[in-house]
Design an enzyme around this catalytic site. Structure first.
Site, mmCIF file in Angstrom:
data_model
loop_
_atom_site.group_PDB
_atom_site.id
_atom_site.type_symbol
_atom_site.label_atom_id
_atom_site.label_comp_id
_atom_site.label_asym_id
_atom_site.label_seq_id
_atom_site.Cartn_x
_atom_site.Cartn_y
_atom_site.Cartn_z
ATOM 1 N N LYS A 13 0.834 -1.214 0.000
ATOM 2 C CA LYS A 13 0.000 0.000 0.000
ATOM 3 C C LYS A 13 0.860 1.252 0.000
ATOM 4 C CE LYS A 13 -1.954 -0.990 3.945
ATOM 5 N NZ LYS A 13 -1.268 -2.260 4.228
ATOM 6 N N ARG A 88 -9.505 1.399 8.460
ATOM 7 C CA ARG A 88 -9.086 0.044 8.761
ATOM 8 C C ARG A 88 -10.156 -0.739 9.496
ATOM 9 N NH1 ARG A 88 -3.314 0.716 8.799
ATOM 10 N NH2 ARG A 88 -2.340 -1.293 9.004
ATOM 11 N N ARG A 127 11.982 -5.640 4.768
ATOM 12 C CA ARG A 127 11.647 -4.224 4.589
ATOM 13 C C ARG A 127 12.530 -3.340 5.466
ATOM 14 N NH1 ARG A 127 5.701 -2.066 5.401
ATOM 15 N NH2 ARG A 127 5.905 -3.153 7.383
ATOM 16 N N ARG A 160 11.273 -1.936 11.189
ATOM 17 C CA ARG A 160 10.185 -1.562 12.093
ATOM 18 C C ARG A 160 10.008 -2.588 13.206
ATOM 19 N NH1 ARG A 160 5.272 0.039 8.160
ATOM 20 N NH2 ARG A 160 4.175 -1.158 9.751
ATOM 21 N N ARG A 171 -0.659 -9.198 13.005
ATOM 22 C CA ARG A 171 -1.218 -8.124 12.163
ATOM 23 C C ARG A 171 -2.074 -8.688 11.032
ATOM 24 N NH1 ARG A 171 4.103 -5.172 10.612
ATOM 25 N NH2 ARG A 171 2.821 -3.886 9.255
#
Ligand code: AP5
Ligand code: MG
Length: 214
Positions: A13, A88, A127, A160, A171
């Site tokens: 996203k 969300r 990431r 992160r 998640r």
């Protein structure tokens, strides 16, 4: 053009939202980035949000709804925006509709970036994110020119806290339970579009541009 990015954590996203924002000259509004900036600056909002984020849980609706409602009425949002990570939950979507309704506006496209859970965990562990400008990279797929340093702004990159495999699994579970119902919600509104998020970044973007128009 008012756009919402939907999709699981790690679906891409943020990556696509940035490209859309650049091409169409509209702001990229990421609630996750706003929370991370607040955490970095040690604000009250950041402290509250962090306790949820570190567990892979959603931050309560009341902490996020007003934040976005205030953001989308700012001057730079006149020609539209791309919302990334908001809404969300159904209550967030309803609050957004109510805020837009007051201005006689509506969402033009809700883009669902579709990636199966299996692909997500690999993506997330590689990431790297820039807390200064929000750019994201991947150690294999999208490496930076200098390791650990943001190509865009020269700041240091981080892994992160919520990208640990166990937290990513949580998640994903939260996504399926609380966020996936938005796909039906926006299908009913007639603005949902789907893209295959397992393709190369550039191909995903080409599919999006085809939908939005050049
Ligand atoms: P948020 O920051 O929104 O995280 P998320 O939705 O979990 O999504 P990510 O940012 O992890 O993934 P992404 O889809 O943006 O993927 P990316 O482009 O980075 O939210 C974090 C937390 O904040 C939440 O868990 C929650 O606690 C809280 N929060 C935020 N908003 C909230 C709200 N509205 N309500 C309540 N709580 C909220 O890509 C992932 C990786 O894959 C990158 O390394 C990228 O380089 C790579 N990649 C991207 N595209 C491709 C591709 N096509 N092929 C290969 N690799 C790719
Ligand atoms: Mg993101």
């Amino acid at each position: 053009m008012k756009i919402i990015m939907l999709g699981a954590p790690g679906a891409g996203k943020g990556t696509q939202a940035k490209m859309i924002a650049d091409k169409y000259g509209i702001p990229h509004i990421s609630t996750g980035d706003i929370f991370r900036a607040n955490i970095k600056n040690g604000t009250e909002l950041g402290k509250k949000a962090k306790t949820y984020m570190d567990q892979g849980l959603l931050v309560p609706d009341e902490l996020v709804v007003d934040l976005v409602a205030d953001r989308v009425v700012q001057d730079d949002c006149k020609n539209g925006y791309v919302l990334d990570g908001f809404p969300r939950t159904i209550p967030q979507a309803e609050a957004l509709d109510a805020a837009l309704g007051k201005m006689g506006a509506k969402i033009d496209f809700a883009i669902d970036v579709d990636v199966p859970d299996e692909n997500i965990i690999t993506r997330m562990s590689g990431r790297r994110a820039c807390v200064a400008c929000g750019a994201t990279y991947h150690i294999v797929n999208i490496p930076t020119k200098v390791e650990g340093i943001c190509d865009r702004c020269g700041a240091e990159l981080i892994l992160r806290d919520d990208d640990k495999p166990e937290t990513v699994k949580k998640r994903l579970a939260v996504y399926h339970e609380q966020t996936q119902p938005l796909i039906d919600y926006y299908t009913k509104q007639g603005c949902l579009v789907d893209v295959d998020g397992t393709q190369d970044m550039a191909d995903v973007f080409a599919a999006i541009v085809k939908i939005l128009g050049a």
